[in-house]
Design a protein around this motif. Structure first.
Motif, short mmCIF file in Angstrom:
data_model
loop_
_atom_site.label_atom_id
_atom_site.label_comp_id
_atom_site.label_asym_id
_atom_site.label_seq_id
_atom_site.Cartn_x
_atom_site.Cartn_y
_atom_site.Cartn_z
N VAL A 1 1.06 -1.20 -0.03
CA VAL A 1 -0.05 -0.13 0.09
C VAL A 1 0.74 1.45 0.09
O VAL A 1 1.71 1.46 0.81
N THR A 2 0.74 2.04 -1.27
CA THR A 2 1.52 3.37 -1.07
C THR A 2 0.39 4.61 -0.52
O THR A 2 -0.54 4.56 -1.37
N VAL A 3 0.94 5.12 0.49
CA VAL A 3 0.13 6.16 0.82
C VAL A 3 0.57 7.63 0.36
O VAL A 3 1.71 7.81 0.99
N ASP A 4 -0.04 8.43 -0.31
CA ASP A 4 0.77 9.46 -0.92
C ASP A 4 1.11 10.50 0.26
O ASP A 4 0.03 10.82 1.00
N SER A 5 2.31 10.89 0.38
CA SER A 5 2.75 11.91 1.39
C SER A 5 2.72 11.40 2.67
O SER A 5 2.59 12.26 3.54
N LEU A 6 2.77 10.25 2.96
CA LEU A 6 2.93 9.64 4.45
C LEU A 6 4.10 10.06 4.91
O LEU A 6 5.28 9.59 4.38
N MET A 7 4.36 10.64 6.03
CA MET A 7 5.34 11.16 6.68
C MET A 7 5.30 10.48 8.15
O MET A 7 4.55 10.56 8.82
N THR A 8 6.62 10.19 8.61
CA THR A 8 6.78 9.63 10.04
C THR A 8 6.18 10.54 11.17
O THR A 8 5.57 10.11 12.10
N GLU A 9 6.76 11.83 11.21
CA GLU A 9 6.27 12.60 12.51
C GLU A 9 4.71 12.76 12.51
O GLU A 9 4.32 12.65 13.57
N PRO A 10 4.10 13.26 11.37
CA PRO A 10 2.68 13.29 11.46
C PRO A 10 2.15 11.84 11.78
O PRO A 10 0.91 12.05 12.54
#
Length: 530
Positions: A54-63
């Motif tokens: 699953v690719t989640v567009d613009s998924l970032m670690t801190e958020p």
């Protein structure tokens, strides 16, 4: 005008308004509707433990960590607690979805897969290629061209035939795969896309499109299996390119017990939310989490979901917060290089062409008489630019702010980096924050895997090309650009845009490195396709 005339006039206005609404509704319905494909006829071989990526567009670690801490992402929390979590996985470059997806599918950087960015200039056709960005850019490059580039040419022509996608590799060893809402999908099975009648009537796309895809190919309104998914493919829902459409297609495949050895699915919704609200926004993560919950709920329990399926969830790029004040935040390349003429439709003989990919841009020197140094000297005076790079005679050149010595590099030299890649280096390494440790190994900091990723972009296309890359908080524009001042933007080589999380649950095997470029080979090993 008496009272009766006023009443009559109001009635006519209301009738006219109602007719406009009806016509718009009919057009929206017509542009979105297309037939469904028959899934029952597809023969899918049952596999012991399928892999879903699953690719989640613009998924970032801190958020993501913030959302989990606040109890807003229970599915992500479950996956991390029961699997492996890599908070700093390195994306491709430019950090734009089509380039990243090309790297994910082929296991190659841009110099090999040849998809340079969301927007780039095709020298042999003397035109700008765009896979869809802001409406002004799409209009400037021609709506029909943008539609054909994104739906047909990206997979059939632009993605290099010299590299194999994961779908093609699996097909060679008789393993089946699926792609759900991935813009990059090239495989070995001939598939027909169902173009909505209004799009073919207006000649934006051909009436019949045949492409090479995986065994199962779902792509919004163009290729749909679930007959209950029509409400998620209207034009105002991006013709089906949304989380809800993706989830309903995958659930339908699961219900029909047609899940192949490998399935790639794409959740696009978070990108727009973060572009609008900035990198700290967690609404997109919450929506992605809800989508994952729907998928897990297809099983008797979430524990069973990870026992029966290997789940790989990853982001494609990070985003930098862009300053709110446009005069400061936006680096206007038309203004910065105002002494030159610029390519656009109708002005094909201009000196320069500019392809802006948010926080990076390609500048093409069409006038052979213009030396690299002339344009580079102008660009490096702007302190908002992190670096300027170009290649000449197979040597890569990088320069930064005024006062710094030029840095050159090329592959196959005496210095080895932390990924086992060898390089020839000369000049000021600090421009890219490259350092050698006590053993002489090249280490990366501000710009992860900088040399390989930048080399890839510099050798991804023909002609004299300069790359400009912005510091965090800044974004490039040209006259047709849509900007993200006050919100988020990506595209650069900087770690802010380049580092994403990767989660693996239901499998103990570890990826060989923390680079997206190595994921394809590792997945092939998991499903037995290597």
């Amino acid at each position: 005008m008496n009272g009766r005339q006023v009443t009559t006039m109001k009635r006519k206005i209301l009738i006219a308004f109602a007719l406009v609404v009806i016509v718009c509704g009919v057009l929206a319905f017509a542009i979105s509707m297309s037939p469904t494909k028959k899934l029952n006829g597809a023969t899918v071989t049952e596999t012991q433990k399928p892999v879903i990526l699953v690719t989640v567009d613009s998924l970032m670690t801190e958020p993501l960590k913030k959302a989990i801490k606040e109890g807003k992402a229970p599915a992500f929390s479950f996956l991390i607690k029961n699997g492996q979590f890599y908070p700093e996985f390195i994306s491709s470059y430019p950090t734009m979805s089509v380039t990243i997806d090309s790297t994910l599918l082929t296991g190659a950087y841009t110099n090999r897969h040849k998809v340079p960015g969301l927007i780039w200039f095709k020298e042999d056709e003397n035109r700008m290629v765009s896979y869809g960005s802001g409406i002004r850019e799409m209009w400037a490059n021609g709506i029909k061209n943008v539609a054909a580039d994104s739906v047909i040419r990206l997979n059939e022509q632009h993605l290099s035939k010299d590299v194999q996608t994961i779908h093609e590799e699996l097909a060679k060893v008789k393993l089946q795969s699926a792609s759900i809402n991935g813009l990059l999908y090239r495989g070995s099975v001939r598939q027909e896309l169902h173009v909505p009648k209004l799009l073919s009537f207006t000649r934006l796309l051909p009436k019949k499109i045949e492409v090479n895809g995986p065994m199962l190919l779902s792509l919004g309104a163009l290729s749909q299996y679930n007959p209950q998914n029509d409400w998620n493919k209207f034009s105002w829902k991006r013709m089906g390119v949304n989380n809800d459409f993706t989830v309903n297609e995958l659930k339908y495949v699961m219900e029909k017990q047609k899940l192949p050895s490998f399935t790639l699915v794409y959740f696009p919704d978070a990108d727009a939310s973060i572009h609008r609200n900035g990198p700290e926004d967690t609404k997109g993560i919450e929506k992605a989490d809800q989508a994952l919950q729907e998928l897990f709920n297809q099983f008797a329990s979430w524990e069973e979901a990870v026992q029966k399926v290997t789940w790989i969830v990853l982001g494609d790029s990070g985003q930098s917060l862009v300053k709110e004040k446009k005069e400061t935040a936006l680096i206007d390349l038309n203004e910065l290089l105002k002494d030159y003429t610029f390519w656009e439709n109708g002005k094909e003989n201009a000196q320069l062409a500019v392809a802006v990919n948010e926080r990076m841009a390609y500048i093409y020197l069409h006038d052979e008489q213009i030396p690299f140094s002339e344009v580079v000297d102008i660009l490096k005076k702007d302190e908002r630019i992190g670096f300027v790079a170009w290649n000449d005679q197979q040597i890569n050149y990088v320069t930064g702010p005024i006062g710094k010595e030029e840095f050159t590099f090329s592959p196959n030299g005496p210095f080895t980096d932390e990924y086992g890649q060898s390089w020839q280096l000369d000049g000021d390494l600090s421009i890219l924050d490259v350092k050698k440790d006590q053993q002489g190994i090249i280490r990366y900091h501000t710009y992860p895997d900088a040399l390989a990723r930048l080399h890839g972009a510099l050798h991804s296309q023909e002609g004299k090309v300069i790359i400009v890359d912005a510091k965090p908080s800044y974004e490039f524009i040209e006259k047709h650009s849509h900007d993200h001042a006050g919100g988020g933007a990506h595209g650069s080589l900087h770690r802010v845009d380049s580092l994403v999380p990767l989660i693996i649950t239901g499998e103990t095997a570890k990826p060989p490195s923390n680079r997206l470029v190595d994921v394809k080979g590792w997945v092939l090993d998991l499903v037995g396709g290597s």
